[in-house]
Design a protein around this motif. Structure first.
Motif, PDB file in Angstrom:
ATOM      1  N   TRP A  17     -92.126 -60.068 -16.926  1.00  0.00           N
ATOM      2  CA  TRP A  17     -91.880 -58.631 -16.773  1.00  0.00           C
ATOM      3  C   TRP A  17     -90.614 -58.394 -15.953  1.00  0.00           C
ATOM      4  O   TRP A  17     -89.794 -57.535 -16.285  1.00  0.00           O
ATOM      5  CB  TRP A  17     -93.081 -57.975 -16.099  1.00  0.00           C
ATOM      6  CG  TRP A  17     -92.904 -56.512 -15.894  1.00  0.00           C
ATOM      7  CD1 TRP A  17     -93.125 -55.529 -16.814  1.00  0.00           C
ATOM      8  CD2 TRP A  17     -92.467 -55.866 -14.707  1.00  0.00           C
ATOM      9  NE1 TRP A  17     -92.854 -54.317 -16.265  1.00  0.00           N
ATOM     10  CE2 TRP A  17     -92.444 -54.485 -14.968  1.00  0.00           C
ATOM     11  CE3 TRP A  17     -92.084 -56.302 -13.447  1.00  0.00           C
ATOM     12  CZ2 TRP A  17     -92.059 -53.560 -14.021  1.00  0.00           C
ATOM     13  CZ3 TRP A  17     -91.696 -55.380 -12.507  1.00  0.00           C
ATOM     14  CH2 TRP A  17     -91.697 -54.028 -12.805  1.00  0.00           C
TER      15      TRP A  17
ATOM     16  N   ILE B 133     -86.665 -50.988 -18.508  1.00  0.00           N
ATOM     17  CA  ILE B 133     -88.092 -50.925 -18.801  1.00  0.00           C
ATOM     18  C   ILE B 133     -88.500 -49.470 -18.862  1.00  0.00           C
ATOM     19  O   ILE B 133     -87.900 -48.625 -18.219  1.00  0.00           O
ATOM     20  CB  ILE B 133     -88.865 -51.713 -17.726  1.00  0.00           C
ATOM     21  CG1 ILE B 133     -90.054 -52.466 -18.272  1.00  0.00           C
ATOM     22  CG2 ILE B 133     -89.457 -50.848 -16.693  1.00  0.00           C
ATOM     23  CD1 ILE B 133     -89.900 -53.720 -18.833  1.00  0.00           C
TER      24      ILE B 133
ATOM     25  N   ALA C 298     -94.442 -49.091 -18.916  1.00  0.00           N
ATOM     26  CA  ALA C 298     -94.526 -50.492 -18.487  1.00  0.00           C
ATOM     27  C   ALA C 298     -94.506 -50.597 -16.971  1.00  0.00           C
ATOM     28  O   ALA C 298     -95.183 -51.458 -16.392  1.00  0.00           O
ATOM     29  CB  ALA C 298     -93.379 -51.288 -19.092  1.00  0.00           C
TER      30      ALA C 298
ATOM     31  N   GLU D 205     -97.984 -49.683 -15.803  1.00  0.00           N
ATOM     32  CA  GLU D 205     -98.903 -50.792 -16.087  1.00  0.00           C
ATOM     33  C   GLU D 205     -98.725 -51.924 -15.082  1.00  0.00           C
ATOM     34  O   GLU D 205     -99.705 -52.517 -14.627  1.00  0.00           O
ATOM     35  CB  GLU D 205     -98.675 -51.306 -17.503  1.00  0.00           C
ATOM     36  CG  GLU D 205     -99.153 -50.366 -18.575  1.00  0.00           C
ATOM     37  CD  GLU D 205     -98.802 -50.835 -19.966  1.00  0.00           C
ATOM     38  OE1 GLU D 205     -98.040 -51.831 -20.088  1.00  0.00           O
ATOM     39  OE2 GLU D 205     -99.278 -50.221 -20.921  1.00  0.00           O
TER      40      GLU D 205
END
Length: 129
Positions: A89, A98, A102, A105
């Motif tokens: 990530w 991003i 995201a 999350e």
């Protein structure tokens, strides 16, 4: 002519997958065969002794030890897996940007990991005895 599917391109696209599958299935038996055939065979009584940094083993090897060591091992594995999920990530975040979803999350994921850490602290699972 757009509805025609070229079967040869589909088959050729699976050739790398087939090669990886064959290599993956061949490696364990090949490695085991090489180890068995190349390793030295030396039968002696010292071979079956417990090796403890050169010291002579005294007593039985089956001793009891504190179960809390398992808590340390489990906590290490959990946080290690968390870092493994964070790394890809972070690489995507660094390279391409991003989305907000995201990011939310990942914050939820970090919150769950921190919640587990606080739980371990409250239960005094990380306190050395």
């Amino acid at each position: 002519m757009s509805g025609i599917i070229d079967i040869s391109n589909i088959i050729y696209s699976y050739i790398p997958v087939a090669i990886i599958l064959v290599v993956a299935l061949m490696m364990p038996p090949l490695t085991m065969f090489l180890v068995k055939s190349l390793s030295p065979r030396n039968k002696s009584a010292a071979k079956y002794d417990t090796y403890e940094a050169g010291s002579i083993p005294i007593g039985d090897a089956r001793i009891q030890f504190n179960v809390e060591y398992y808590l340390y091992a489990i906590a290490f594995v959990l946080f290690d897996i968390a870092v493994l999920f964070l790394y890809p990530w972070a690489m995507i975040f660094q390279g391409h940007g991003i989305t907000e979803i995201a990011t939310v999350e990942m914050l939820v994921f970090v919150f769950v990991v921190l919640f587990g850490y606080v739980y371990l602290l409250k239960k005094e699972a990380l306190k050395w005895q």
